[in-house]
Every structure is written in C-alpha cells, then in structure tokens.
Design an enzyme around this catalytic site. Structure first.
Site, short mmCIF file in Angstrom:
data_model
loop_
_atom_site.label_atom_id
_atom_site.label_comp_id
_atom_site.label_asym_id
_atom_site.label_seq_id
_atom_site.Cartn_x
_atom_site.Cartn_y
_atom_site.Cartn_z
CD GLU A 160 -2.89 -1.10 2.38
OE1 GLU A 160 -2.69 -0.31 3.32
OE2 GLU A 160 -3.86 -1.89 2.37
CD GLU A 310 -3.55 -5.79 3.87
OE1 GLU A 310 -4.34 -4.94 4.36
OE2 GLU A 310 -2.33 -5.66 3.88
O1 IFM Z 1 -3.57 -3.21 9.27
C1 IFM Z 1 -3.59 -2.65 8.00
C2 IFM Z 1 -2.48 -3.23 7.16
O2 IFM Z 1 -1.22 -3.03 7.72
C3 IFM Z 1 -2.48 -2.62 5.79
N1 IFM Z 1 -3.79 -2.66 5.19
C4 IFM Z 1 -4.91 -2.23 5.97
C5 IFM Z 1 -4.90 -2.91 7.32
C6 IFM Z 1 -6.10 -2.43 8.15
O3 IFM Z 1 -6.01 -1.06 8.37
#
Ligand code: IFM
Length: 396
Positions: A160, A310
């Site tokens: 990200e 994710e």
């Molecule tokens: O915890 C984070 C992760 O580190 C990166 N993506 C989003 C998740 C939730 O905020």
C-alpha cells in the site's frame, strides 16, 4: 446454488511483521515512543510463536499465507546483514511449506530501519538502491532450497504505497512526522508526497528487476495496492490518481496485482466519503462489499492475475465477519464470472494485531488475541471461512 471458485484458488490470511512479531526496533517503534502512541512492544509474539500460528492456519484449511519480512532485522546497520534473522524467515517459510501452505512474502510493509529513516527514508533516492540491495539479499537467501523445499514463488515488494504516503506526508500522521513537542509534524507536504510516491514506484521497478535477475525461474513479483471504489463526479480523476497512477507507472514491472480492498468513497459536491450505507466496522469504516466488484472490474484492463492480498473487518464481537467475508466473496465471484482473473483471497488478518496509530484495540483477526496471556482463540467466523476454503466455495 453453490458459488464455486476456480480450481487451485488460493485461500489464506495475511499479517505484517511490525504488527504481529513483537520486539522490533525501527522507525515506527521510535515514533511510537516519541509520540506517546500505544507501543507495538511484544505485539502477538509471533516471532516466537509462528509455528503455533501456522498450525492454526493449517487447521483452518488455508493453503496460502501472506507475511512480511522486517527490513530492520535483516539489515540493522547499513550493509550489515544479519544471517540469524535471515535463517529465522527461512525457517518460517519451511514451516509453512511443511504444512502445505504457499508463502506470499512482502518485502516492505511500512517500517524502515533506523539508518534508512535517518537518511530521509523514501524522500532520499538512495533508499531505492538500498532497498534493491536488501531485496537481492533476501531473494537469493530465501530461494536457497536447502531443506529440499520449494523456494518462495510470490514476492510482494511494497504494501500500500498510497496509504503510507498519504498518512505520512499528506496528513503528517505517521512517521516520519515528529511529535508536536519536537516541532512536528514537519513532513506534511504535497511536494514530498509526490516525491515519495514516485520514489516508491521506482523502488518497486528496481526491486522487480533485481528479483528477476536471480536464478529462480518461477518467481512472481507484484505489489499490494489499496484501491477504492469511487462514485460521483470526481470519480474518474480519483480513480486515475489513487487507483491507477502507480499501477500504470509500474505496468511493465509486475507479474500480478495484489489488491487490498477496504474502501468505498461516494463524492457529493466537494465532500468525500458521503456514503449512505450505515453499516460500519468497529473503527467506523463502511462495509460495502459491492465495491470490490467495481475495483476488480477496473483492474481487468491490466491483464494480469489478481490476488486479493487483503480484505477484512475490525469486529471485536465477531458479529459481522462471516457475512463480510461471504458478501465480498460473492462479488469477487461475480467479477470472476465476468472474466476477471482472480486467483486468491487473503483475509486480513490471521490474528488480531497492532493497528498502527490506533494501537491494539481494533480487532481484525480470524483469531482473537489475549495480549496478556498470548493465548490465541479461533473466532467462530474463522470456522465459517474454513468451510468455504474446504468447499472451494459456498452455498448462497
Ligand atoms: O492493518 C492494515 C495493514 O497493515 C495494511 N492494510 C490495511 C490494514 C487495516 O487497516
């Protein structure tokens, strides 16, 4: 009717080093102390308990797992690599492989060694070369198939980049912003935001080239990109700027796209986030499963395999999680039926963990953590997810 996923679909969950390992010393741990933020401390003690955690993943039928390597452990001082730490991650990979779990390894999930932070972090172009050298070292070491086990096939260079750059440089909320007591946050700057974002794209490209120059032939390299579903008159611009710019920039340097999906954003007038859906997670994030379909449809144009690296919900009482997973998967399935090449799904996260500036209270885990005793308790929704994994789909 049963929604069936493609053969060989990968099912798993994700974590990141700083959020679960414990005992890390990096720019974040320093920032936590300096700002009075809750400290990551021993987190989930996953560094010592990874076997137990991977047993749980196996017990839940998962056939893939995403985790990250902590750069500050591997290279605590410039140019000095710690072989013991490399062996630790080799062991983690072996343990996953012994359990039939395919590792997806993230090389950078937001934390920097202190010496990198001191030289200006990603604002400094030198960090691009340093990162490439670290990637080279890791990929060569962890591809050394000493135990006769297969090497890592999937590498995620960056997690990200847009969320990191926005929070660190546009909002001045995350490191390297200094606490007010030290005159900060000084790093809040649109100019720096653009510079860091561009440097991260170049860092990915360089790392991609370096990784592919090793002898490993079946290596797949991508990033984990947090894309949002935008609606409203500004949607085309935001879609380009937020969702596509980085991917366009690295389009010749990626073998797959990792999608982290959490957000829907309806723009009304000049106001962002005017979302009507009142269903929200414990941290106030709207639950909007349909958005993943639109985001996936948009990614189709890149013509690359997609892994959902994710997708998850902060839900301490575990009242939304099962439905959250099923609804998102329903839309993922629809995207697949429209020709989007989705090959895997990683729930965020395997364990409750350290949620950055928010500390430990948000509970994203399939597995509940008791941070006092370090006891792990599998949540009911995790067993529901396990059924989906076992069936490679579910009835609707
Ligand atoms: O915890 C984070 C992760 O580190 C990166 N993506 C989003 C998740 C939730 O905020």
């Amino acid at each position: 009717m049963k929604l069936e996923f493609p053969k060989n679909f990968l099912w798993g969950a994700a974590t990141s080093a700083h959020q679960v390992e414990g005992g890390n010393h990096n720019d974040w741990s320093e920032w936590e102390k300096a700002t009075g933020n809750e400290e990551s401390g021993r987190a989930c003690d996953h560094y010592n308990r990874f076997r137990e955690d991977f047993d749980i993943a196996k017990q839940l039928g998962q056939n893939t797992h995403r985790f990250s390597i902590e750069w500050s452990r591997i290279e605590p001082e410039e140019g000095r690599f710690d072989e013991k730490e490399i062996a630790h991650y080799q062991e983690a990979i072996n343990v996953l492989r012994e359990r039939g779990i395919e590792p997806f390894v993230t090389l950078w999930h937001w934390t920097l060694p202190i010496w990198v932070a001191k030289q200006g972090g990603w604002e400094n172009k030198k960090t691009i070369d340093d990162f490439a050298r670290y990637c080279d070292k890791i990929v060569r070491s962890l591809s050394a198939d000493e135990a006769g086990l297969k090497s890592v096939a999937y590498w995620i260079t960056l997690n990200e980049p847009e969320i990191y750059t926005m929070n660190s440089y546009l909002r001045g909320k995350w490191p390297p912003a200094s606490p007010t007591s030290q005159g900060g946050p000084q790093k809040k700057s649109f100019f720096k935001f653009l510079k860091v974002y561009r440097n991260l794209a170049n860092a990915h490209k360089k790392a991609y080239t370096v990784i592919h120059s090793t002898w490993v032939s079946d290596t797949q390299v991508g990033i984990a990109k947090n894309n949002s579903y935008f609606e409203g008159w500004l949607a085309p611009i935001l879609n380009w700027g937020w969702n596509n710019w980085f991917l366009n920039r690295i389009s010749q340097h990626q073998d797959f796209i990792g999608l982290n999906y959490y957000f829907h954003n309806r723009i009304k007038g000049f106001k962002l986030n005017q979302n009507n859906n009142k269903q929200v997670s414990d941290i106030g994030w709207e639950i909007y499963p349909e958005g993943i379909y639109h985001v996936l449809k948009d990614l189709k144009k890149y013509n690359k395999p997609i892994y959902i690296t994710e997708n998850g919900v902060a839900d301490a009482k575990d009242i939304h999680r099962e439905k959250f997973i099923k609804e998102h998967l329903r839309w993922v399935h629809k995207a697949i039926s429209k020709g989007v090449d989705v090959r895997g799904y990683f729930y965020w996260s395997l364990l409750d963990n350290f949620e950055w500036d928010k500390g430990f209270w948000p509970r994203f885990g399939l597995v509940e953590m008791d941070y006092k005793t370090m006891e792990r308790r599998v949540r009911p929704s995790a067993y529901e997810y396990a059924k989906i994994v076992k069936e490679n789909g579910f009835e609707i």
